[in-house]
Design an enzyme around this catalytic site. Sequence first.
Site, mmCIF file in Angstrom:
data_model
loop_
_atom_site.group_PDB
_atom_site.id
_atom_site.type_symbol
_atom_site.label_atom_id
_atom_site.label_comp_id
_atom_site.label_asym_id
_atom_site.label_seq_id
_atom_site.Cartn_x
_atom_site.Cartn_y
_atom_site.Cartn_z
ATOM 1 N N CYS B 86 0.842 -1.207 0.000
ATOM 2 C CA CYS B 86 0.000 0.000 0.000
ATOM 3 C C CYS B 86 0.879 1.260 0.000
ATOM 4 C CB CYS B 86 -0.962 -0.046 1.183
ATOM 5 S SG CYS B 86 -2.386 1.050 0.975
ATOM 6 N N HIS B 194 -3.487 -5.623 0.926
ATOM 7 C CA HIS B 194 -2.846 -5.852 2.229
ATOM 8 C C HIS B 194 -2.841 -7.336 2.603
ATOM 9 C CE1 HIS B 194 -2.502 -1.683 3.786
ATOM 10 N NE2 HIS B 194 -3.525 -1.440 2.993
ATOM 11 N N GLU B 196 -1.217 -8.729 4.920
ATOM 12 C CA GLU B 196 -1.156 -8.873 6.384
ATOM 13 C C GLU B 196 -2.539 -8.790 7.014
ATOM 14 O OE1 GLU B 196 -0.442 -6.198 4.746
ATOM 15 O OE2 GLU B 196 -1.019 -4.396 5.875
#
Lengths: 104, 222
Positions: B86, B194, B196
């Site tokens: 990002c 993302h 994560e």
Amino acid sequence: MNSNSVTAQSVSAHAAPDQAVVTYQARIHVTLRPSVLDPAGAAVETGLKHLGHAGISGVRMGKYIELKISAANEAAARQQLDQVCDQLLANPVIENYRFELESI
Amino acid sequence: MKFGVIVFPGSNCDRDILWVTQGILQQPTRMVWHEDSDLSDIDVVVVPGGFSYGDYLRCGAIARFSPALRATLDHAKAGKPVLGVCNGFQILTEAGLLPGALVRNANLHFVCERSPLIVGRTDLPFTQGYRQGQTITIPVAHGEGRYYADADTLARLEDNHQVVFRYGDNPNGSLNDIAGICNAAGNVLGMMPHPERASDPLTGGTDGLALFEALAQQLVAA
């Protein structure tokens, strides 16, 4: 110090403290390159049309930056500003820039 | 220390990365303050998401000049893995580690949703846990994630197979549906989605975990 070294110093971009420097007001315009879509500009254009301004088209949003720069002369100031714009103020991948200088 | 997560003023996904690498995968992880210039103990540098330096001027433009990012350039030059997510992807393009730029979403929406991604390469240290052409679901959350590059750069990316992830639903108008790209050498990956945030089952999906697992397994193998 001989006269040659004095001459060499006087043409360097970063003037020594005891040398005369000129301070300029710089006005920098950063604009999106024509090939890059500008959705913010398109949204503003839509707003203008809603206001009844039918004759307006081609709205493009950019950035305007003012700064003061001190340099030995205008050529040195321009050279340094080109670096500043290329390295940070504009991203050459998506943006163009131009600036005006005025001694103050 | 194996993973290093760079923390800028305004980073906000740094601890999410830490939770995955250290919390879930039990890998040693060090948070690296942006003024730290020594990354010699770190194998994988992660540049996390957020709003580094307030996104002032352009997203990622100012983070690029931080000591930690300069050290990241050397880390990448040495062939070691660098992952930018990002805002991290935006920073890597501003720094010139990856070509192109991320500009305002075409539809002016801040997109915040789960996005289907198609895996374009599985031979990278980041993607060995996926199958070629596999569709994985990873959250996106950005207002300026539309990938842009000039026609020559796009052609070069495609010719060199540097498009690692493509959107199935292109939520932002990215050219060629690009969600993530790598450098020519394949050791630097930047992606807007993302992974994560799709690693812990509590967050509703785990398709991102394989990316970090693949990196961790590289470390074991090395």
